[in-house]
Design an enzyme around this catalytic site. Structure first.
Site, PDB file in Angstrom:
ATOM      1  N   ASP A  14      17.572   1.886  34.460  1.00 21.02           N
ATOM      2  CA  ASP A  14      16.937   2.582  35.203  1.00 21.02           C
ATOM      3  C   ASP A  14      17.968   1.840  36.750  1.00 21.02           C
ATOM      4  O   ASP A  14      18.425   0.713  36.595  1.00 21.02           O
ATOM      5  CB  ASP A  14      15.813   1.605  36.088  1.00 21.02           C
ATOM      6  CG  ASP A  14      15.323   2.262  37.826  1.00 21.02           C
ATOM      7  OD1 ASP A  14      15.700   2.562  38.317  1.00 21.02           O
ATOM      8  OD2 ASP A  14      14.140   1.426  38.192  1.00 21.02           O
ATOM      9  N   HIS A  21      10.733   4.028  43.062  1.00 22.68           N
ATOM     10  CA  HIS A  21      10.714   4.203  42.322  1.00 22.68           C
ATOM     11  C   HIS A  21      10.353   5.176  40.892  1.00 22.68           C
ATOM     12  O   HIS A  21       9.591   5.029  39.677  1.00 22.68           O
ATOM     13  CB  HIS A  21      10.081   3.044  41.139  1.00 22.68           C
ATOM     14  CG  HIS A  21      11.137   1.472  42.150  1.00 22.68           C
ATOM     15  ND1 HIS A  21      12.151   0.779  41.489  1.00 22.68           N
ATOM     16  CD2 HIS A  21      10.765   0.676  43.023  1.00 22.68           C
ATOM     17  CE1 HIS A  21      12.396  -0.732  42.389  1.00 22.68           C
ATOM     18  NE2 HIS A  21      11.855  -0.975  42.939  1.00 22.68           N
ATOM     19  N   ASP A  56      13.258   5.945  34.203  1.00 19.20           N
ATOM     20  CA  ASP A  56      13.798   5.011  33.100  1.00 19.20           C
ATOM     21  C   ASP A  56      14.643   5.999  32.753  1.00 19.20           C
ATOM     22  O   ASP A  56      14.167   7.151  32.263  1.00 19.20           O
ATOM     23  CB  ASP A  56      13.299   4.375  32.478  1.00 19.20           C
ATOM     24  CG  ASP A  56      13.211   2.757  32.899  1.00 19.20           C
ATOM     25  OD1 ASP A  56      13.699   2.282  33.187  1.00 19.20           O
ATOM     26  OD2 ASP A  56      11.376   3.011  33.166  1.00 19.20           O
ATOM     27  N   GLY A 106      31.464  -4.913  25.197  1.00 23.10           N
ATOM     28  CA  GLY A 106      31.236  -4.157  24.262  1.00 23.10           C
ATOM     29  C   GLY A 106      29.881  -4.007  23.533  1.00 23.10           C
ATOM     30  O   GLY A 106      29.611  -3.952  22.695  1.00 23.10           O
ATOM     31  N   ASN A 107      28.524  -4.099  24.460  1.00 19.31           N
ATOM     32  CA  ASN A 107      27.537  -4.380  24.329  1.00 19.31           C
ATOM     33  C   ASN A 107      26.843  -4.459  24.967  1.00 19.31           C
ATOM     34  O   ASN A 107      26.612  -5.346  26.693  1.00 19.31           O
ATOM     35  CB  ASN A 107      27.064  -5.513  22.968  1.00 19.31           C
ATOM     36  CG  ASN A 107      26.085  -4.612  22.408  1.00 19.31           C
ATOM     37  OD1 ASN A 107      24.209  -5.085  22.515  1.00 19.31           O
ATOM     38  ND2 ASN A 107      25.810  -5.130  21.034  1.00 19.31           N
ATOM     39  N   LYS A 135       7.696   0.614  33.996  1.00 21.23           N
ATOM     40  CA  LYS A 135       6.193  -0.020  34.806  1.00 21.23           C
ATOM     41  C   LYS A 135       5.344  -0.903  33.619  1.00 21.23           C
ATOM     42  O   LYS A 135       4.310  -1.153  34.734  1.00 21.23           O
ATOM     43  CB  LYS A 135       5.385   0.571  36.006  1.00 21.23           C
ATOM     44  CG  LYS A 135       6.777   1.604  36.562  1.00 21.23           C
ATOM     45  CD  LYS A 135       7.269   1.390  37.185  1.00 21.23           C
ATOM     46  CE  LYS A 135       8.135   2.383  38.741  1.00 21.23           C
ATOM     47  NZ  LYS A 135       8.751   2.318  38.065  1.00 21.23           N
ATOM     48  N   TYR A 231      10.675 -16.388  33.453  1.00 19.21           N
ATOM     49  CA  TYR A 231       9.909 -15.197  33.348  1.00 19.21           C
ATOM     50  C   TYR A 231      11.302 -14.239  34.702  1.00 19.21           C
ATOM     51  O   TYR A 231      10.985 -14.634  35.373  1.00 19.21           O
ATOM     52  CB  TYR A 231       8.846 -15.497  33.903  1.00 19.21           C
ATOM     53  CG  TYR A 231       7.669 -13.617  33.975  1.00 19.21           C
ATOM     54  CD1 TYR A 231       7.649 -13.155  32.670  1.00 19.21           C
ATOM     55  CD2 TYR A 231       8.174 -13.328  34.743  1.00 19.21           C
ATOM     56  CE1 TYR A 231       7.399 -12.313  32.630  1.00 19.21           C
ATOM     57  CE2 TYR A 231       8.156 -11.777  35.140  1.00 19.21           C
ATOM     58  CZ  TYR A 231       7.427 -11.241  33.809  1.00 19.21           C
ATOM     59  OH  TYR A 231       6.923 -10.063  33.098  1.00 19.21           O
ATOM     60  N   LYS A 234       9.764  -7.207  34.555  1.00 18.11           N
ATOM     61  CA  LYS A 234       9.376  -6.255  33.050  1.00 18.11           C
ATOM     62  C   LYS A 234      10.352  -6.119  32.653  1.00 18.11           C
ATOM     63  O   LYS A 234      11.847  -5.803  33.181  1.00 18.11           O
ATOM     64  CB  LYS A 234       8.162  -5.572  34.014  1.00 18.11           C
ATOM     65  CG  LYS A 234       7.761  -6.263  34.124  1.00 18.11           C
ATOM     66  CD  LYS A 234       6.404  -6.558  33.104  1.00 18.11           C
ATOM     67  CE  LYS A 234       5.360  -7.501  33.598  1.00 18.11           C
ATOM     68  NZ  LYS A 234       5.526  -8.875  34.313  1.00 18.11           N
ATOM     69  N   ASP A 235      10.621  -5.108  31.372  1.00 14.68           N
ATOM     70  CA  ASP A 235      11.363  -4.898  30.672  1.00 14.68           C
ATOM     71  C   ASP A 235      11.278  -3.539  30.438  1.00 14.68           C
ATOM     72  O   ASP A 235      11.006  -3.643  28.879  1.00 14.68           O
ATOM     73  CB  ASP A 235      11.817  -5.932  29.399  1.00 14.68           C
ATOM     74  CG  ASP A 235      13.362  -5.538  28.560  1.00 14.68           C
ATOM     75  OD1 ASP A 235      13.685  -4.227  29.944  1.00 14.68           O
ATOM     76  OD2 ASP A 235      13.641  -5.767  27.912  1.00 14.68           O
ATOM     77  N   GLN A 244       4.971   9.227   7.832  1.00 15.08           N
ATOM     78  CA  GLN A 244       4.603   9.529   7.041  1.00 15.08           C
ATOM     79  C   GLN A 244       5.283   8.926   5.586  1.00 15.08           C
ATOM     80  O   GLN A 244       6.067   8.194   5.707  1.00 15.08           O
ATOM     81  CB  GLN A 244       5.808  11.065   7.060  1.00 15.08           C
ATOM     82  CG  GLN A 244       5.134  11.881   8.957  1.00 15.08           C
ATOM     83  CD  GLN A 244       3.459  12.141   8.188  1.00 15.08           C
ATOM     84  OE1 GLN A 244       3.170  12.393   9.248  1.00 15.08           O
ATOM     85  NE2 GLN A 244       2.795  12.432   7.634  1.00 15.08           N
ATOM     86  N   ASP A 290       2.314   3.211  42.588  1.00 16.53           N
ATOM     87  CA  ASP A 290       4.084   3.040  41.521  1.00 16.53           C
ATOM     88  C   ASP A 290       3.647   2.934  39.534  1.00 16.53           C
ATOM     89  O   ASP A 290       3.780   2.006  39.192  1.00 16.53           O
ATOM     90  CB  ASP A 290       4.551   1.326  41.627  1.00 16.53           C
ATOM     91  CG  ASP A 290       4.890   1.932  43.044  1.00 16.53           C
ATOM     92  OD1 ASP A 290       4.965   2.831  43.535  1.00 16.53           O
ATOM     93  OD2 ASP A 290       5.898   0.573  43.139  1.00 16.53           O
TER      94      ASP A 290
HETATM   95  C1  F6R Z   1       7.694  -1.844  39.328  1.00 16.23           C
HETATM   96  C2  F6R Z   1       8.584  -1.010  40.476  1.00 16.23           C
HETATM   97  C3  F6R Z   1       7.876  -1.023  41.575  1.00 16.23           C
HETATM   98  C4  F6R Z   1       8.063  -1.305  42.900  1.00 16.23           C
HETATM   99  C5  F6R Z   1       8.035  -2.333  44.165  1.00 16.23           C
HETATM  100  C6  F6R Z   1       8.475  -2.609  45.130  1.00 16.23           C
HETATM  101  O1  F6R Z   1       8.415  -2.193  38.240  1.00 16.23           O
HETATM  102  O2  F6R Z   1       9.570  -1.052  39.795  1.00 16.23           O
HETATM  103  O3  F6R Z   1       6.360  -1.152  41.761  1.00 16.23           O
HETATM  104  O4  F6R Z   1       8.329  -3.047  42.678  1.00 16.23           O
HETATM  105  O5  F6R Z   1       7.889  -0.288  44.442  1.00 16.23           O
HETATM  106  O6  F6R Z   1       9.545  -2.788  45.097  1.00 16.23           O
HETATM  107  P1  F6R Z   1      10.722  -2.867  46.004  1.00 16.23           P
HETATM  108  O7  F6R Z   1      10.460  -4.502  46.462  1.00 16.23           O
HETATM  109  O8  F6R Z   1      11.384  -2.777  45.773  1.00 16.23           O
HETATM  110  O9  F6R Z   1       9.864  -2.514  47.266  1.00 16.23           O
HETATM  111 MG    MG Z   2      12.563   0.881  38.642  1.00 17.20          MG
HETATM  112 MG    MG Z   3      10.999   1.754  35.245  1.00 12.69          MG
END
Ligand code: F6R
Ligand code: MG
Ligand code: MG
Length: 397
Positions: A14, A21, A56, A106-107, A135, A231, A234-235, A244, A290
């Site tokens: 992203d 977002h 993304d 390199g990665n 998300k 933590y 998120k990823d 198959q 979102d």
């Molecule tokens: C979740 C995401 C959105 C943001 C939300 C607040 O992965 O990307 O839900 O977390 O819009 O974003 P900020 O803090 O940038 O205003």
């Molecule tokens: Mg995002």
């Molecule tokens: Mg995303």
């Protein structure tokens, strides 16, 4: 002539989007196509496809260089750098968000983008599915994949296909301890579920056929591997699946997304449970709070290392288009259920289980709140543990 093993690589990031977002600007996708077309011309990669889910950008690449190859990862890095430049020039939101370092080493692992790679001998016919999610986190795939690989009441192939019946080796990652274990179905199915049910700690990384067919699926878990014990958010995950002939069929992979309304951690501020919404990439803008977490499923046949799809798109790169499995009416009912379930979760406001448990929240104000209350917290008269620390003291750093 026998060819080397082919590698299928997906690298995603992203790096900014139009309106919060929501989605990358089309010119960010176009520049990625131009760069990958150039890399293809230079022989770095065999073929490629550029798509997106929500905010993304996902780069599919095929090549014969093996996993973790510097040139292939550099190709993705170049795309994300160019897309970031465009995002910044347009003042798009969160421009360059997933680019954590200035210099490519390199990665892409550890540098921000997520990656999933799989290497295998291409079969006489090689159907591939790419599941792309926004998300949410890699462990949100644990439920659907458990249905596919571990549940004979879902995947009849596990009973009636002699090779599928031999079972699968499942590599499970323990996010907190940064450890992995390989467990085998069908013998260890129940023990596996005892781990995988805890999606805050365990995630599937890879599934391999025990009938000698090789890898069945692999997920991106890059940030999980980095976080070990802490933590950091998120990823948005991607999952590559081979299908198959002794592996789950295309329909066995897609079925769990219609039969079940899956709750996935992430959604707004990476801090809520929402229902997986199966849709086309075109429909993957996070339009409701979102989200809710989107999941797309695109299919290609591999043809001597090329991504064989439908008619050429005619856009830059001129690549074939994949089959879009979650587009259209079949999954409309699942989408309606996902919105209903998500609205129900939202009705609970800022209370668990609508929001995630404290240690999993991507955003929280609790440490500051507790800090401000330190002098005001007092023992409850008559409570026994005079020496005991308040249960929530650990939240005050
Ligand atoms: C979740 C995401 C959105 C943001 C939300 C607040 O992965 O990307 O839900 O977390 O819009 O974003 P900020 O803090 O940038 O205003
Ligand atoms: Mg995002
Ligand atoms: Mg995303």
């Amino acid at each position: 002539m026998a060819r080397d093993k082919v590698t299928v690589t997906v690298i995603k990031a992203d790096v900014g989007s139009v309106v919060g977002h929501s989605r990358p600007h089309p010119s960010m996708m176009d520049v990625s196509r131009e760069i990958l077309a150039e890399k293809q011309k230079r022989g770095v990669i065999n073929d490629f496809y550029v798509t997106r889910v929500g905010d993304d950008i996902n780069l599919f690449m095929t090549h014969y260089r093996g996993e973790g190859d510097k040139e292939v990862h550099q190709a993705a890095w170049d795309c994300f750098q160019a897309a970031t430049k465009i995002a910044k020039s347009m003042k798009l939101y969160a421009a360059g968000q997933d680019i954590l370092t200035d210099a490519f080493s390199g990665n892409v692992k550890g540098a921000g983008p997520g990656s999933a790679e799989m290497t295998f001998e291409e079969r006489g016919s090689e159907p591939l599915l790419f599941f792309l999610a926004d998300k949410t986190e890699p462990s949100s795939f644990s439920g659907p994949l458990s249905r596919v690989f571990l549940d004979p009441f879902t995947t009849t192939g596990l009973v009636v296909d002699a090779r599928a019946k031999q079972g699968f080796d499942v590599e499970i990652h323990d996010v907190l301890k940064s450890e992995r274990v390989v467990m085998s179905s069908p013998e260890e199915t129940l023990s596996m579920l005892s781990l995988l049910g805890d999606t805050s700690r365990y995630a599937i990384k890879r599934v391999t056929s025990r009938a000698g067919i090789g890898p069945a699926c692999v997920l991106s878990t890059d940030k999980l591997n980095l976080t070990a014990g802490k933590y950091i958010g998120k990823d948005d995950p991607v999952c590559i699946c081979r299908c198959q002939s002794g592996l789950p069929s295309v329909g066995e992979y897609t079925q769990p997304f219609l039969n079940t309304t899956w709750l996935a951690a992430g959604w707004m501020r990476g801090s809520h449970y929402g229902a997986f919404y199966p849709c086309s990439p075109e429909e993957s803008d996070p339009t409701y709070y979102d989200g809710p977490p989107r999941i797309c499923c695109l299919g290609f046949q591999l043809n001597d290392g090329m991504l064989q799809g439908l008619e050429p798109a005619g856009s830059a790169g001129g690549k074939h288009e994949p089959v879009d499995f979650f587009k259209g009416d079949t999954f409309a009912e699942a989408r309606a259920r996902a919105i209903r379930a998500s609205r129900f979760m939202r009705s609970q406001g800022p209370f668990v289980p609508s929001i995630l448990p404290a240690e999993e929240m991507e955003y929280t104000s609790r440490p500051e709140v507790l800090k401000s209350l330190v002098s005001r917290f007092e023992k409850i008269p008559g409570s026994g543990s005079a020496k005991g620390a308040p249960a929530c003291e650990k939240d005050v750093e």
